[in-house]
Scaffold this motif. Sequence first.
Motif, short mmCIF file in Angstrom:
data_model
loop_
_atom_site.label_atom_id
_atom_site.label_comp_id
_atom_site.label_asym_id
_atom_site.label_seq_id
_atom_site.Cartn_x
_atom_site.Cartn_y
_atom_site.Cartn_z
N GLY A 1 32.68 59.14 -15.49
CA GLY A 1 31.31 58.64 -15.56
C GLY A 1 30.34 59.50 -14.78
O GLY A 1 29.23 59.78 -15.25
N THR A 2 30.75 59.92 -13.61
CA THR A 2 29.90 60.79 -12.78
C THR A 2 29.67 62.13 -13.48
O THR A 2 28.54 62.63 -13.53
N MET A 3 30.73 62.69 -14.03
CA MET A 3 30.61 63.96 -14.75
C MET A 3 29.68 63.80 -15.95
O MET A 3 28.81 64.62 -16.21
N MET A 4 29.86 62.70 -16.68
CA MET A 4 29.03 62.43 -17.86
C MET A 4 27.55 62.30 -17.47
O MET A 4 26.68 62.91 -18.10
N LYS A 5 27.27 61.55 -16.42
CA LYS A 5 25.89 61.36 -15.97
C LYS A 5 25.28 62.69 -15.52
O LYS A 5 24.14 63.01 -15.88
N ASN A 6 26.03 63.46 -14.74
CA ASN A 6 25.53 64.75 -14.27
C ASN A 6 25.23 65.68 -15.44
O ASN A 6 24.19 66.37 -15.44
N LYS A 7 26.10 65.72 -16.42
CA LYS A 7 25.90 66.58 -17.59
C LYS A 7 24.68 66.11 -18.38
O LYS A 7 23.87 66.92 -18.82
N ARG A 8 24.56 64.79 -18.55
CA ARG A 8 23.41 64.23 -19.28
C ARG A 8 22.11 64.61 -18.58
O ARG A 8 21.15 65.05 -19.24
N GLU A 9 22.08 64.47 -17.26
CA GLU A 9 20.87 64.81 -16.50
C GLU A 9 20.60 66.31 -16.52
O GLU A 9 19.44 66.73 -16.60
N GLN A 10 21.65 67.10 -16.48
CA GLN A 10 21.50 68.56 -16.55
C GLN A 10 20.85 68.97 -17.86
O GLN A 10 20.04 69.90 -17.90
#
Length: 88
Positions: free
Chosen positions: A11-20
């Motif tokens: 989830g953290t990786m997904m959120k970071n990628k989405r925000e990136q």
Amino acid sequence: MAYSELNKEFGTMMKNKREQLCISREKLSELIGISTVYCRGIEIGKSCPNWKIWLKICEALDININYIIKTYIRPELDSTGQFLDIKF
């Protein structure tokens, strides 16, 4: 690593990628066909998507599926080493 920890890490990786990629949670939800509430649940590790949703997330966020398989998908084995089920 426990599955709940894997869910949070994913989830953290997904959120970071989405925000990136400057994609809103609402837009990502629309792209993959889920509610924003469910999308938030995945991002905070409270919800675990099925494999179809994982694939859609990877496609929408340009995440290498091989990385996901190696990092987050764990097969469950019986006492003889045979696959029982795949846990996410």
